[in-house]
Design an enzyme around this catalytic site. Structure first.
Site, PDB file in Angstrom:
ATOM      1  N   HIS A   1       0.743  -1.092  -0.069  1.00 34.39           N
ATOM      2  CA  HIS A   1      -0.140  -0.131   0.035  1.00 34.39           C
ATOM      3  C   HIS A   1       0.750   1.258   0.038  1.00 34.39           C
ATOM      4  O   HIS A   1       0.413   2.343  -0.185  1.00 34.39           O
ATOM      5  CB  HIS A   1      -0.822   0.022   1.117  1.00 34.39           C
ATOM      6  CG  HIS A   1      -2.368   0.418   1.088  1.00 34.39           C
ATOM      7  ND1 HIS A   1      -2.657   1.222  -0.118  1.00 34.39           N
ATOM      8  CD2 HIS A   1      -3.688  -0.119   1.177  1.00 34.39           C
ATOM      9  CE1 HIS A   1      -3.982   1.496  -0.306  1.00 34.39           C
ATOM     10  NE2 HIS A   1      -4.407   0.357   0.667  1.00 34.39           N
TER      11      HIS A   1
ATOM     12  N   ASP B   1      -2.520   1.658  -4.752  1.00 38.39           N
ATOM     13  CA  ASP B   1      -3.829   1.465  -3.972  1.00 38.39           C
ATOM     14  C   ASP B   1      -4.888   0.670  -4.781  1.00 38.39           C
ATOM     15  O   ASP B   1      -4.346   0.091  -5.801  1.00 38.39           O
ATOM     16  CB  ASP B   1      -4.421   3.122  -3.712  1.00 38.39           C
ATOM     17  CG  ASP B   1      -4.582   3.580  -5.234  1.00 38.39           C
ATOM     18  OD1 ASP B   1      -4.823   3.117  -6.290  1.00 38.39           O
ATOM     19  OD2 ASP B   1      -4.357   4.931  -5.057  1.00 38.39           O
TER      20      ASP B   1
END
Length: 389
Positions: free
Chosen positions: A364, A368
């Site tokens: 992350h 995304d």
């Protein structure tokens, strides 16, 4: 000593493939190193002359330790005292090969490190074969699985004992995997996505394509998955990267690592270099060769250190989906479950099609869910046009 794994701290120099004074070229195998997972052939990345070796075979040294001095072409030779010649072995001390060993490389002298493939060492532990009594039939007297099987077949029967303990190599491999996966779970903020891909066009094309090929040249559907991921990375380059220190470093070349299960347990994920640029036939050939050498313990150092993303596939008998942990310092892992049949709706009609579940485990810090979804969609789209892979 090259870094050949995320948490590798040291390695053992097994043998030198070149000797001082030998000319070496980029891509040559210069040495063999033992790691917790496999024996790895170390490549050279320059052209010149091997001037001096700094580490003797059998020595375990930390990662980053200089192993040798290479003089590049055109450079002046560094002054160094010539090593003293080893005293000759008295003729009476030289063993005479038994008649049964004629034509085969002799066993290693006492005190010399045995050359044993990892799979052969594992098999010897399982069959209780003393490696010191085995004559190797491989290159330079290397002990292979067939030598262990032959030795076990001619050994005297022994009383049945408790199941053999886990071998040292297996234990060290599990420790290395545990360290890497613990680091992954602790340091990488994972997110996971999945999608179901209709494989009917892919499987139909594959059947027709293989019908025109000899059995030895036929493609496995797994190689189409590998190629589709490689091409999709061109559209989502942030997943073809490594996390270096405090930031992401994009890698221009696409070297897909493929998870390979090893005999006796454990996994290794060496790279198929420039995966996106290969034709399917060449990729299939390289994939078969990579699996064979991985299980025989003869990978090259670049294959171990270069993967930019990893694919794990559960094959035809595995679960329907897999959500893996990223192998650091990589930032993504793509998983494929087994192909299964499901009811799908096509143009308002209900049909039974082969489908596969593709999953993405991603870091992350570098991407995304939106970008991950586009990446999986690109893989799906590419698999709908298998002739273009």
């Amino acid at each position: 000593m090259p870094i050949l794994g995320a948490d590798m701290q040291s390695g053992t120099l097994v043998e030198w493939k070149k000797q001082p004074g030998d000319r070496v070229a980029r891509g040559d195998i210069i040495a063999e190193v033992e790691t917790d997972k496999a024996d790895v052939e170390v490549e050279i990345f320059m052209t010149g002359v091997l001037e001096r070796v700094l580490v003797e075979p059998g020595t375990k040294v930390p990662v980053g330790t200089p192993l040798a001095i290479i003089r590049e072409e055109g450079a002046a030779a560094a002054p160094a005292p010539a090593p003293a010649p080893a005293p000759p072995t008295p003729p009476a001390a030289r063993p005479t090969p038994r008649p049964a060993e004629a034509g085969r490389p002799p066993r290693a002298p006492a005190g010399e490190r045995l050359r044993v493939s990892p799979s052969a060492r594992q098999l010897a532990a399982e069959l209780h074969v003393d490696l010191a009594t085995v004559t190797g039939s491989g290159p330079d007297g290397r002990i292979m699985r067939r030598d262990i099987e032959e030795a076990a077949a001619h050994a005297a029967p022994v009383p049945e004992a408790a199941p053999p303990a886990v071998s040292d190599r297996q234990a060290r491999m599990r420790q290395a995997i545990a360290a890497a996966m613990t680091r992954s779970a602790r340091e990488i903020p994972h997110f996971h996505l999945s999608t179901t891909i209709d494989m009917s066009r892919t499987m139909t094309w594959l059947t027709e394509e293989n019908s025109r090929k000899p059995i030895t040249d036929r493609l496995l559907y797994g190689v189409l998955l590998i190629k589709a991921v490689a091409l999709a990375l061109r559209e989502a380059p942030e997943f073809n990267a490594v996390w270096a220190g405090d930031g992401v470093r994009l890698i221009p070349a696409i070297h897909v690592g493929v998870a390979i299960s090893l005999r006796g347990g454990g996994l290794i994920a060496p790279a198929l270099h420039d995966t996106d640029q290969q034709r399917l036939d060449g990729l299939m050939k390289d994939f078969r060769d990579l699996v064979k050498r991985a299980r025989a313990g003869s990978l090259r150092s670049s294959e171990v250190s270069d993967p930019t993303i990893t694919i794990t596939s559960l094959g035809e008998t595995g679960a329907e989906s897999v959500f893996g942990l990223i192998y650091p310092p990589q930032v993504a892992l793509v998983g494929f479950g087994r192909v299964t049949e499901r009811a799908v709706v096509v143009n308002g009609g209900l049909f039974v099609h082969p489908v596969i579940t593709a999953t993405l485990s991603a870091d992350h810090r570098v991407a995304d869910g939106h970008r991950g979804s586009l990446f999986l969609a690109a893989i799906d789209r590419l698999l709908q046009e298998p002739s273009q892979l």
